[in-house]
Design a protein around this motif. Structure first.
Motif, PDB file in Angstrom:
ATOM      1  N   SER A 105      -1.223  61.822 -45.842  1.00 57.86           N
ATOM      2  CA  SER A 105      -1.147  61.048 -47.079  1.00 57.86           C
ATOM      3  C   SER A 105      -0.176  59.884 -46.961  1.00 57.86           C
ATOM      4  N   LEU A 106       0.644  59.867 -45.904  1.00 57.45           N
ATOM      5  CA  LEU A 106       1.590  58.780 -45.697  1.00 57.45           C
ATOM      6  C   LEU A 106       0.915  57.558 -45.096  1.00 57.45           C
ATOM      7  N   LEU A 107      -0.251  57.752 -44.501  1.00 59.07           N
ATOM      8  CA  LEU A 107      -0.844  56.735 -43.651  1.00 59.07           C
ATOM      9  C   LEU A 107      -2.029  56.060 -44.317  1.00 59.07           C
ATOM     10  N   VAL A 108      -2.430  54.935 -43.726  1.00 62.01           N
ATOM     11  CA  VAL A 108      -3.540  54.137 -44.229  1.00 62.01           C
ATOM     12  C   VAL A 108      -4.739  54.357 -43.311  1.00 62.01           C
ATOM     13  N   PRO A 109      -5.944  54.584 -43.862  1.00 60.42           N
ATOM     14  CA  PRO A 109      -7.113  54.864 -43.017  1.00 60.42           C
ATOM     15  C   PRO A 109      -7.495  53.679 -42.127  1.00 60.42           C
ATOM     16  N   THR A 110      -8.334  53.957 -41.128  1.00 59.59           N
ATOM     17  CA  THR A 110      -8.845  52.903 -40.252  1.00 59.59           C
ATOM     18  C   THR A 110      -9.864  52.049 -40.998  1.00 59.59           C
ATOM     19  N   ILE A 111     -10.082  50.822 -40.504  1.00 62.23           N
ATOM     20  CA  ILE A 111     -11.041  49.932 -41.167  1.00 62.23           C
ATOM     21  C   ILE A 111     -12.185  49.506 -40.252  1.00 62.23           C
ATOM     22  N   THR A 112     -12.022  49.637 -38.918  1.00 62.07           N
ATOM     23  CA  THR A 112     -13.127  49.286 -38.025  1.00 62.07           C
ATOM     24  C   THR A 112     -14.150  50.418 -38.017  1.00 62.07           C
ATOM     25  N   LYS A 113     -15.398  50.085 -37.688  1.00 61.59           N
ATOM     26  CA  LYS A 113     -16.505  51.047 -37.818  1.00 61.59           C
ATOM     27  C   LYS A 113     -17.060  51.536 -36.489  1.00 61.59           C
ATOM     28  N   LEU A 151      -3.640  51.449 -32.303  1.00 66.97           N
ATOM     29  CA  LEU A 151      -4.264  52.490 -31.487  1.00 66.97           C
ATOM     30  C   LEU A 151      -5.154  53.416 -32.303  1.00 66.97           C
ATOM     31  N   LYS A 152      -4.826  53.649 -33.568  1.00 66.81           N
ATOM     32  CA  LYS A 152      -5.675  54.551 -34.354  1.00 66.81           C
ATOM     33  C   LYS A 152      -7.048  53.932 -34.624  1.00 66.81           C
ATOM     34  N   GLU A 153      -7.151  52.592 -34.526  1.00 71.43           N
ATOM     35  CA  GLU A 153      -8.463  51.952 -34.632  1.00 71.43           C
ATOM     36  C   GLU A 153      -9.276  52.151 -33.347  1.00 71.43           C
ATOM     37  N   ILE A 154      -8.584  52.333 -32.229  1.00 76.06           N
ATOM     38  CA  ILE A 154      -9.225  52.419 -30.917  1.00 76.06           C
ATOM     39  C   ILE A 154      -9.475  53.854 -30.494  1.00 76.06           C
ATOM     40  N   LEU A 155      -8.578  54.742 -30.889  1.00 73.26           N
ATOM     41  CA  LEU A 155      -8.468  56.059 -30.274  1.00 73.26           C
ATOM     42  C   LEU A 155      -8.705  57.179 -31.276  1.00 73.26           C
ATOM     43  N   SER A 156      -9.515  58.146 -30.871  1.00 71.62           N
ATOM     44  CA  SER A 156      -9.655  59.400 -31.606  1.00 71.62           C
ATOM     45  C   SER A 156      -9.054  60.489 -30.733  1.00 71.62           C
ATOM     46  N   GLN A 157      -7.968  61.107 -31.196  1.00 72.42           N
ATOM     47  CA  GLN A 157      -7.265  62.085 -30.360  1.00 72.42           C
ATOM     48  C   GLN A 157      -7.943  63.443 -30.473  1.00 72.42           C
ATOM     49  N   GLY A 158      -9.056  63.569 -29.735  1.00 75.93           N
ATOM     50  CA  GLY A 158      -9.842  64.794 -29.779  1.00 75.93           C
ATOM     51  C   GLY A 158      -9.331  65.847 -28.829  1.00 75.93           C
ATOM     52  N   GLU A 213     -17.479  53.116 -32.682  1.00 77.70           N
ATOM     53  CA  GLU A 213     -17.024  54.412 -32.173  1.00 77.70           C
ATOM     54  C   GLU A 213     -15.691  54.279 -31.443  1.00 77.70           C
ATOM     55  N   ARG A 214     -14.804  55.242 -31.694  1.00 76.58           N
ATOM     56  CA  ARG A 214     -13.503  55.241 -31.029  1.00 76.58           C
ATOM     57  C   ARG A 214     -13.555  56.070 -29.751  1.00 76.58           C
ATOM     58  N   VAL A 215     -12.657  55.758 -28.835  1.00 77.99           N
ATOM     59  CA  VAL A 215     -12.544  56.490 -27.573  1.00 77.99           C
ATOM     60  C   VAL A 215     -11.779  57.789 -27.826  1.00 77.99           C
ATOM     61  N   ILE A 216     -12.248  58.885 -27.242  1.00 82.62           N
ATOM     62  CA  ILE A 216     -11.535  60.165 -27.338  1.00 82.62           C
ATOM     63  C   ILE A 216     -10.515  60.231 -26.207  1.00 82.62           C
ATOM     64  N   GLY A 217      -9.256  60.441 -26.535  1.00 82.29           N
ATOM     65  CA  GLY A 217      -8.214  60.507 -25.518  1.00 82.29           C
ATOM     66  C   GLY A 217      -6.866  60.793 -26.140  1.00 82.29           C
ATOM     67  N   HIS A 218      -5.818  60.731 -25.324  1.00 83.71           N
ATOM     68  CA  HIS A 218      -4.470  61.065 -25.783  1.00 83.71           C
ATOM     69  C   HIS A 218      -3.465  60.044 -25.269  1.00 83.71           C
ATOM     70  N   ILE A 219      -2.493  59.712 -26.122  1.00 82.95           N
ATOM     71  CA  ILE A 219      -1.396  58.836 -25.715  1.00 82.95           C
ATOM     72  C   ILE A 219      -0.126  59.663 -25.526  1.00 82.95           C
ATOM     73  N   LYS A 220       0.842  59.053 -24.851  1.00 84.20           N
ATOM     74  CA  LYS A 220       2.174  59.637 -24.664  1.00 84.20           C
ATOM     75  C   LYS A 220       2.125  60.988 -23.948  1.00 84.20           C
TER      76      LYS A 220
END
Length: 414
Positions: free
Chosen positions: A5-13, A407-414, A15-22
């Motif tokens: 609830s602290l964050l703002v949703p993505t706006i691009t439509k 990164l949240k527009e690019i990446l889906s942390q699946g 498909e995002r890449v599934i992966g992990h950062i850090k």
């Protein structure tokens, strides 16, 4: 409160890449960009810092997988200088490999006498000492350059390339992404900074300290959870100090002060000044994110055309970042009035003496941000995760914008 609830949703439509950062701190490199000609990269050895000669020590802090405030505490202790005399232009990510400028007053004689040595530790290094005419203030930078490796991508290189190229085209076509405050503004492991800030805003300092020391989240170690639970239930600093883990530096400092003083405001104001200001600023960020969501979803998706009560700077709309000097008008006032009513706070609360001390003036913040020079540098097999792929991206952001929001527009942390 759910941290989502602290964050703002993505706006691009697309498909995002599934992966992990850090996956490791070296996968997230942050280079402070002072201006167009000076970028501080933690991977290089020497730096040429701008400015005229003077009495303030300037140096580069290289840190690896450590919080900025903890790194500055270490420097303060090792050099035996006041923590509040160390100044930075902005904090950097904890789980990252970062470089930034720091300034320090009052050590020129010590340096000239050879009594101020560079620090070389596994987590922090200080380099490129020089003396300049001005100290470094919050916001004294152009922005940051990022070099980021995304790992554990399950799809093949050609598909990754195609997906990323589509996503980058879409981001460039949008022009501006939503310039929301990222998760780290509120706490990655414990999203509580805005909750502490709300209590400080209302003058409830005891409750603010109780939340900071005692509010727990399941992602912490069992030792940390036990210490927080004990303080939450008893508010007994002496008992908690017996079991609190060493790495909880700030909490230990608060508990030691509480053993001596029951004046909670005095205890809070004994903490480093930049740390004190973190919390009300986090609450302002929380309110701004709510404003941005409502504005984008219910009023206008055009970030380059201001609503009544906003203003335009460099072709992008700026909205008030609410504080004790904020004057609200028009649609901007309409949106903020709804938010403040729901939060059960008012503009008058920002005028309380403690809030004013902690720098709650308010300002304006851009509603949109650009990811400058967003590039795919490399796609390869992930040597740390056999059978998976990795991709290296780079981009630059102006000060105050968060790489995680790109990164949240690019990446889906699946």
């Amino acid at each position: 409160m759910n941290s989502d609830s602290l964050l703002v949703p993505t706006i691009t439509k697309s498909e995002r890449v599934i992966g992990h950062i850090k996956h490791q701190s070296e996968d997230f490199i942050v280079c402070e960009k002072i201006d167009e000609n000076h970028i501080l990269d933690p991977r290089i050895e020497t730096y040429n810092l701008p400015g005229k000669k003077g009495l303030f020590l300037h140096f580069v802090l290289i840190k690896n997988n450590i919080d900025t405030s903890v790194a500055l505490d270490w420097i303060s202790n090792l050099w035996k200088v006041e923590r509040n005399d160390l100044s930075i232009a902005g904090t950097k990510d904890k789980r990252a490999f970062t470089a930034q400028r720091v300034s320090l007053w009052g050590v020129k004689r010590r340096y000239e006498e050879g009594n101020l040595k560079e620090i070389t530790l596994p987590k922090i290094k200080t380099k490129s000492f020089c003396f300049r005419i001005k100290d470094i203030r919050l916001g004294d930078l152009w922005g940051n350059a990022f070099d980021i490796t995304i790992r554990r991508i399950p799809t093949e290189a050609t598909i990754i390339q195609s997906s990323l190229e589509t996503k980058i085209r879409e981001i460039n076509d949008f022009g501006y992404l939503l310039n929301s405050f990222g998760q780290q503004r509120f706490g990655k492991i414990r999203p509580i900074t805005h909750l502490v800030g709300e209590k400080l805003l209302l003058g409830e300092v005891r409750e603010a300290l109780k939340i900071y020391v005692g509010k727990s989240y399941g992602t912490e170690s069992q030792e940390a959870l036990d210490a927080r639970k004990l303080y939450w239930e008893t508010e007994n600093p002496q008992d908690v100090l017996k079991i609190i883990p060493d790495q909880m530096h700030i909490e230990k400092k608060i508990l030691k002060y509480l053993q001596k003083h029951k004046n909670y405001e005095r205890v809070f104001l004994s903490l480093p000044l930049q740390f004190q200001k973190l919390f009300i600023h986090a609450y302002q960020a929380y309110i701004f994110n709510k404003y941005l969501k409502i504005r984008y979803n219910e009023y206008s998706k055009n970030l380059c055309e201001p609503l009544f009560g906003e203003k335009i700077i460099d072709n992008v709309s700026y909205a008030p970042l609410i504080g004790n000097k904020t004057e609200l008008t028009g649609q901007s006032k309409e949106i903020y009035s709804k938010i403040l009513e729901n939060e059960e706070v008012s503009l008058h609360d920002f005028n309380r003496s403690l809030a004013v001390k902690l720098g709650s003036r308010g300002s304006y913040r851009a509603l949109g941000m650009k990811a400058h020079n967003l590039l795919i540098n490399d796609i390869a097999e992930d040597e740390l995760n056999p059978g998976k792929f990795k991709v290296n991206l780079s981009f630059e952001l102006r000060k105050g914008s968060y790489a995680t929001e790109v990164l949240k527009e690019i990446l889906s942390q699946g």
